[in-house]
Design a protein around this motif. Structure first.
Motif, PDB file in Angstrom:
ATOM      1  N   SER A  26      38.178 -67.750 -20.522  1.00  0.00           N
ATOM      2  CA  SER A  26      38.585 -67.373 -22.042  1.00  0.00           C
ATOM      3  C   SER A  26      37.038 -67.537 -22.691  1.00  0.00           C
ATOM      4  O   SER A  26      36.912 -66.462 -23.319  1.00  0.00           O
ATOM      5  CB  SER A  26      39.620 -68.123 -22.609  1.00  0.00           C
ATOM      6  OG  SER A  26      40.900 -68.375 -21.934  1.00  0.00           O
ATOM      7  N   ILE A  27      36.399 -68.729 -22.757  1.00  0.00           N
ATOM      8  CA  ILE A  27      35.160 -68.710 -23.372  1.00  0.00           C
ATOM      9  C   ILE A  27      34.310 -67.817 -22.970  1.00  0.00           C
ATOM     10  O   ILE A  27      33.451 -67.079 -23.810  1.00  0.00           O
ATOM     11  CB  ILE A  27      34.775 -70.129 -23.470  1.00  0.00           C
ATOM     12  CG1 ILE A  27      35.512 -71.095 -24.133  1.00  0.00           C
ATOM     13  CG2 ILE A  27      33.218 -70.294 -24.028  1.00  0.00           C
ATOM     14  CD1 ILE A  27      35.296 -72.435 -23.896  1.00  0.00           C
ATOM     15  N   VAL A  28      33.806 -67.760 -21.804  1.00  0.00           N
ATOM     16  CA  VAL A  28      33.032 -66.678 -21.304  1.00  0.00           C
ATOM     17  C   VAL A  28      33.415 -65.145 -21.695  1.00  0.00           C
ATOM     18  O   VAL A  28      32.533 -64.428 -22.114  1.00  0.00           O
ATOM     19  CB  VAL A  28      32.823 -66.672 -19.568  1.00  0.00           C
ATOM     20  CG1 VAL A  28      32.113 -65.412 -19.352  1.00  0.00           C
ATOM     21  CG2 VAL A  28      32.183 -68.114 -19.331  1.00  0.00           C
ATOM     22  N   LEU A  29      34.531 -64.716 -21.622  1.00  0.00           N
ATOM     23  CA  LEU A  29      35.058 -63.523 -22.254  1.00  0.00           C
ATOM     24  C   LEU A  29      34.875 -63.303 -23.511  1.00  0.00           C
ATOM     25  O   LEU A  29      34.289 -62.252 -23.753  1.00  0.00           O
ATOM     26  CB  LEU A  29      36.520 -63.370 -21.676  1.00  0.00           C
ATOM     27  CG  LEU A  29      37.212 -62.154 -22.141  1.00  0.00           C
ATOM     28  CD1 LEU A  29      36.594 -61.153 -21.424  1.00  0.00           C
ATOM     29  CD2 LEU A  29      38.770 -62.232 -22.060  1.00  0.00           C
ATOM     30  N   ALA A  30      34.972 -64.373 -24.352  1.00  0.00           N
ATOM     31  CA  ALA A  30      34.682 -64.190 -25.801  1.00  0.00           C
ATOM     32  C   ALA A  30      33.327 -63.918 -25.857  1.00  0.00           C
ATOM     33  O   ALA A  30      32.977 -63.398 -26.838  1.00  0.00           O
ATOM     34  CB  ALA A  30      35.113 -65.590 -26.512  1.00  0.00           C
ATOM     35  N   VAL A  31      32.555 -64.948 -25.238  1.00  0.00           N
ATOM     36  CA  VAL A  31      30.995 -64.970 -25.582  1.00  0.00           C
ATOM     37  C   VAL A  31      30.436 -63.362 -25.068  1.00  0.00           C
ATOM     38  O   VAL A  31      29.743 -62.732 -25.648  1.00  0.00           O
ATOM     39  CB  VAL A  31      30.327 -65.807 -24.623  1.00  0.00           C
ATOM     40  CG1 VAL A  31      28.654 -65.478 -24.676  1.00  0.00           C
ATOM     41  CG2 VAL A  31      30.544 -67.128 -25.345  1.00  0.00           C
ATOM     42  N   ALA A  63      42.961 -64.298 -19.235  1.00  0.00           N
ATOM     43  CA  ALA A  63      41.223 -64.012 -19.623  1.00  0.00           C
ATOM     44  C   ALA A  63      40.410 -63.997 -18.355  1.00  0.00           C
ATOM     45  O   ALA A  63      39.390 -63.004 -18.331  1.00  0.00           O
ATOM     46  CB  ALA A  63      40.984 -65.232 -20.238  1.00  0.00           C
ATOM     47  N   TYR A  64      40.911 -64.622 -17.207  1.00  0.00           N
ATOM     48  CA  TYR A  64      40.162 -64.377 -16.095  1.00  0.00           C
ATOM     49  C   TYR A  64      40.147 -62.858 -15.465  1.00  0.00           C
ATOM     50  O   TYR A  64      39.093 -62.287 -15.236  1.00  0.00           O
ATOM     51  CB  TYR A  64      40.501 -65.456 -14.923  1.00  0.00           C
ATOM     52  CG  TYR A  64      39.744 -65.099 -13.601  1.00  0.00           C
ATOM     53  CD1 TYR A  64      38.293 -65.433 -13.407  1.00  0.00           C
ATOM     54  CD2 TYR A  64      40.529 -64.614 -12.492  1.00  0.00           C
ATOM     55  CE1 TYR A  64      37.684 -64.752 -12.244  1.00  0.00           C
ATOM     56  CE2 TYR A  64      39.888 -64.536 -11.234  1.00  0.00           C
ATOM     57  CZ  TYR A  64      38.351 -64.386 -11.258  1.00  0.00           C
ATOM     58  OH  TYR A  64      38.142 -64.328 -10.134  1.00  0.00           O
TER      59      TYR A  64
END
Length: 360
Positions: free
Chosen positions: A48-53, A344-345
């Motif tokens: 989720s964080i990687v997607l947001a970044v 998210a993945y």
């Protein structure tokens, strides 16, 4: 000797007034730079964080993503997605390496999360954990506190992996993680390895516990005093912290999933980790909330009693015997969070696919 800035921020004062550590809840270089400047000594990431970044900073990562695609002509979108996740994580680990060296390997780690689709697969979780741990000296590995995850946490610890248990919301999960780590550390020591430098942590996603109980309240029409549900995660965390100290577990507790300042201010002074998103760091640093030790201040017993009486899922989270390990996966907050991580993945792999196969 560390010299304090002229006007230290509230978060800077938080980490320099006692044993509390702050981590950045993102691998974004821009956000991590801000966090380190305010005293942060770690960071974390997940799909989720990687997607947001990637969504916020796509221009900064586009060329690297395209280079990964070019350099790996036979790789699937999943394989490219994981190479990108590793690339982002290693950038964060590199930024934290000076902290890691300054703190003699006790702090300065970047937490990298195992594939959420493998939450039922012990061998897959352990294999990926060992792989991540070998990428850099300051990698911590996130494994979910599911039924399979508890077994994987013990085995990965035995193999020398510094774990960060995630997808965890309840006291039963925290205790199961701590006990699994103890078994893993003891097994590793019995095999002749030094475990004194290992720094395991167990996340309690306190904001997501609050979120889940609010879903339950809305769905079932439960009326509570305004504000009471904002204390559920804090109360559970404080109870867990007391038990961890009393039992001498070698795992530190970590608070995540911030929703309001209580998730920071009520935990100041504990020998714990606070993983705070950048946006909340900025708000806390602009606030006039007094920075003082509150970890040992009990939550109002009337609030705990109200939650305990009205919400069976709070009782399951708050009581040590509230859930069996076999029930972890079916707990509402667990299922809800796993679904969001997996979604998210899948969205991340779809974004990678768009770069591999541009729309005609």
């Amino acid at each position: 000797m560390t010299i304090s800035p002229p006007n230290p921020s509230p978060l800077y004062r938080t980490v320099h007034a006692g044993p509390t550590d702050v981590w950045n809840d993102s691998c974004s270089p821009r956000e991590l730079e801000y966090a380190i400047g305010n005293g942060a000594v770690g960071a974390t990431t997940n799909p989720s964080i990687v997607l947001a970044v990637l969504k916020k900073e796509f221009a900064a990562w586009k060329d690297r993503l395209l280079q990964l695609i070019h350099d790996n002509p036979a790789a699937s979108e999943d394989e490219i997605a994981w190479k990108l996740i590793e690339l982002m994580g290693l950038r964060g680990a590199e930024m934290l390496l000076p902290v890691f060296e300054r703190e003699r390997r006790r702090k300065g780690r970047l937490s990298m999360q195992t594939n959420p689709v493998n939450y039922r697969n012990v061998p897959a979780l352990v294999e990926q954990a060992v792989h991540f741990a070998g990428l850099a000296p300051n990698i911590q590995v996130k494994i979910p506190a599911t039924a399979a995850g508890i077994a994987a946490i013990e085995e990965a610890t035995r193999l020398g992996v510094d774990i960060n248990a995630t997808v965890s919301f309840t006291l039963p999960q925290a205790i199961a993680v701590a006990e699994a780590v103890e078994r893993g550390l003891d097994r590793r020591a019995a095999e002749g390895h030094d475990v004194s430098g290992m720094t395991p942590v167990c996340t309690l996603m306190i904001g997501r516990l609050d979120d889940w109980l609010k879903v339950v309240a809305t769905r079932e029409g439960v009326v509570t005093t305004p504000g009471h549900l904002d204390w559920a995660g804090v109360a559970t965390f404080k109870k867990a912290y007391g038990l961890f100290k009393a039992r001498g577990y070698r795992t530190r507790l970590l608070a995540a999933a911030y929703r309001h300042h209580l998730h920071w201010s009520q935990l100041i002074g504990g020998d714990v980790v606070l993983t705070i998103p950048y946006e909340w760091q900025v708000q806390f640093n602009k606030s006039d909330v007094e920075v003082k030790k509150r970890i040992d201040d009990p939550v109002d017993p009337a609030i705990v009693a109200d939650l305990y009486r009205k919400f069976p899922d709070f009782r399951r989270a708050y009581d040590e015997g509230g859930l069996s390990i076999e029930e972890f996966d079916r707990y509402g907050a667990t299922a809800r969070t796993l679904r969001s991580f997996i979604e998210a993945y899948r969205e991340l792999t779809a974004l990678v696919r768009d770069s591999m196969l541009p729309a005609p």
